[in-house]
Design a protein around this motif. Structure first.
Motif, short mmCIF file in Angstrom:
data_model
loop_
_atom_site.label_atom_id
_atom_site.label_comp_id
_atom_site.label_asym_id
_atom_site.label_seq_id
_atom_site.Cartn_x
_atom_site.Cartn_y
_atom_site.Cartn_z
N ARG A 1 0.13 6.51 8.40
CA ARG A 1 0.24 5.10 8.03
C ARG A 1 1.64 4.54 8.28
O ARG A 1 1.84 3.32 8.20
CB ARG A 1 -0.14 4.90 6.56
N GLU B 1 0.84 -1.21 0.00
CA GLU B 1 0.00 0.00 0.00
C GLU B 1 0.87 1.26 0.00
O GLU B 1 0.63 2.21 -0.76
CB GLU B 1 -0.91 -0.01 1.23
N LEU B 2 1.90 1.27 0.84
CA LEU B 2 2.79 2.43 0.91
C LEU B 2 3.57 2.58 -0.39
O LEU B 2 3.79 3.71 -0.87
CB LEU B 2 3.76 2.28 2.08
N GLU B 3 4.00 1.46 -0.96
CA GLU B 3 4.71 1.51 -2.24
C GLU B 3 3.84 2.16 -3.32
O GLU B 3 4.31 3.04 -4.07
CB GLU B 3 5.11 0.10 -2.69
N ALA B 4 2.59 1.77 -3.39
CA ALA B 4 1.69 2.32 -4.41
C ALA B 4 1.53 3.83 -4.24
O ALA B 4 1.54 4.58 -5.23
CB ALA B 4 0.34 1.62 -4.34
N THR B 5 1.37 4.28 -3.00
CA THR B 5 1.23 5.72 -2.75
C THR B 5 2.46 6.48 -3.22
O THR B 5 2.36 7.52 -3.89
CB THR B 5 1.02 5.97 -1.25
N LEU B 6 3.64 5.97 -2.91
CA LEU B 6 4.87 6.69 -3.25
C LEU B 6 5.20 6.61 -4.73
O LEU B 6 5.75 7.55 -5.30
CB LEU B 6 6.02 6.17 -2.40
N ARG B 7 4.87 5.52 -5.38
CA ARG B 7 5.12 5.44 -6.82
C ARG B 7 4.24 6.44 -7.57
O ARG B 7 4.68 7.02 -8.58
CB ARG B 7 4.88 4.02 -7.33
N GLU B 8 3.04 6.65 -7.09
CA GLU B 8 2.16 7.63 -7.73
C GLU B 8 2.67 9.05 -7.48
O GLU B 8 2.62 9.90 -8.38
CB GLU B 8 0.74 7.48 -7.18
N ARG B 9 3.19 9.30 -6.29
CA ARG B 9 3.63 10.66 -5.91
C ARG B 9 5.03 10.97 -6.46
O ARG B 9 5.31 12.11 -6.83
CB ARG B 9 3.63 10.76 -4.38
N ALA C 1 3.31 12.42 2.48
CA ALA C 1 2.49 11.57 1.61
C ALA C 1 1.92 10.37 2.35
O ALA C 1 0.79 9.93 2.09
CB ALA C 1 3.31 11.10 0.41
N LEU C 2 2.68 9.82 3.31
CA LEU C 2 2.25 8.61 4.02
C LEU C 2 1.43 8.92 5.26
O LEU C 2 0.67 8.06 5.73
CB LEU C 2 3.47 7.77 4.39
#
Length: 274
Positions: free
Chosen positions: A183, A94-102, A179-180
């Motif tokens: 979480r 979940e955290l990976e997805a957030t950061l890849r988008e940002r 961004a996180l």
């Protein structure tokens, strides 16, 4: 300095270790005398378990290290994790997805209790290397150049590193933390280092507190030494805190005392007064 501590906690790199990442004879001698005084000791480091094997001569036969910024309590001589406060695989993805988008182009490295998992786009990891080079990078088991989605279902990640290039400034780390949100906990342990991501509430302070609870030691009875922002929670938690003269300005401002630099065996100078 007031009274005598029941436990001394110290960061490693930039604090207990010299610039060459080794412990001097003077600092080792001061550290090894603590048990004679009835004082517990523990190293508290951002290093993962795989980077702690060289510490046996420092920590001794019953040496304990709180590592990965508080995620693991690790018994160095037996190479076993005694306590774990890690992230489950689902949270990591979940955290990976957030950061890849940002942050397009960001790469990831996941530190596990035993071994490491490196995504294909994490900067600085060679595509080809000799066995000796691989052993130097990864003294324990490694999965290299594989997506995080290939983490085992029961994988427990102590620390997830996020990096955009060979160096990352404090601004990137702060943006990752924003961004996180709640979480995760985000820290940086060395200048130019990646964003170091742990489970919510996991810091050097939480790891040290859990360990002290098992020993029946209160925060007021702890002396702590550190040099970088990831040490701040530990320094604020401990009853007495020391910043290294070579430390980050925020650390020097927050600590109760400033001691000499790691080049000048600052930790040893304080401990020798005991």
């Amino acid at each position: 300095m007031t009274g005598r501590p029941r436990l001394v906690a110290s960061d490693l790199d930039g604090t207990l270790l010299g610039p060459d990442a080794t412990v001097s004879a003077r600092t080792a001698a001061a550290w090894h005398r603590l048990p004679e005084l009835g004082i517990e000791s523990v190293v508290v480091t951002a290093r993962p378990p795989r980077w702690l094997r060289s510490l046996e001569s420092l920590v001794g036969e019953h040496g304990t290290a709180i590592c990965a910024n508080g995620a693991f309590v690790y018994d160095v001589p037996t190479q076993t994790v005694r306590q774990s406060h890690a992230m489950p695989r689902d949270l990591v993805l979940e955290l990976e997805a957030t950061l890849r988008e940002r942050f397009p182009g960001v790469g990831f490295l996941a530190e596990l209790a035993a071994g490491v998992h490196v995504s294909p786009d994490y900067p600085g990891i060679p595509l080809e290397w000799t066995p000796a080079e691989k052993s130097d990078w990864f003294p324990q088991g490694a999965t290299v150049h594989a997506p995080l989605a290939e983490l085992a279902p029961d994988a427990a990640v102590g620390k997830l590193l996020a990096r955009r290039g060979e160096t990352d400034d404090a601004g990137f780390v702060a943006a990752v933390a924003e961004a996180l949100g709640d979480r995760a906990t985000v820290a940086q342990s060395h200048h130019g280092g990646p964003a170091e991501i742990a489970a919510p509430g996991v810091t050097k302070a939480s790891g040290l507190q859990h360990w002290c609870d098992t020993l029946g030691i209160d925060a007021a009875e702890v002396w702590a030494f550190g040099d970088m922002p990831n040490d701040l929670p530990m320094l604020r938690w401990a009853g007495t805190s020391y910043a290294m003269a070579n430390g980050h300005p925020d650390v020097i401002a927050a600590a109760d005392h400033t001691c000499a630099s790691n080049v000048d065996d600052g930790v040893a100078q304080v401990l020798e007064r005991l």
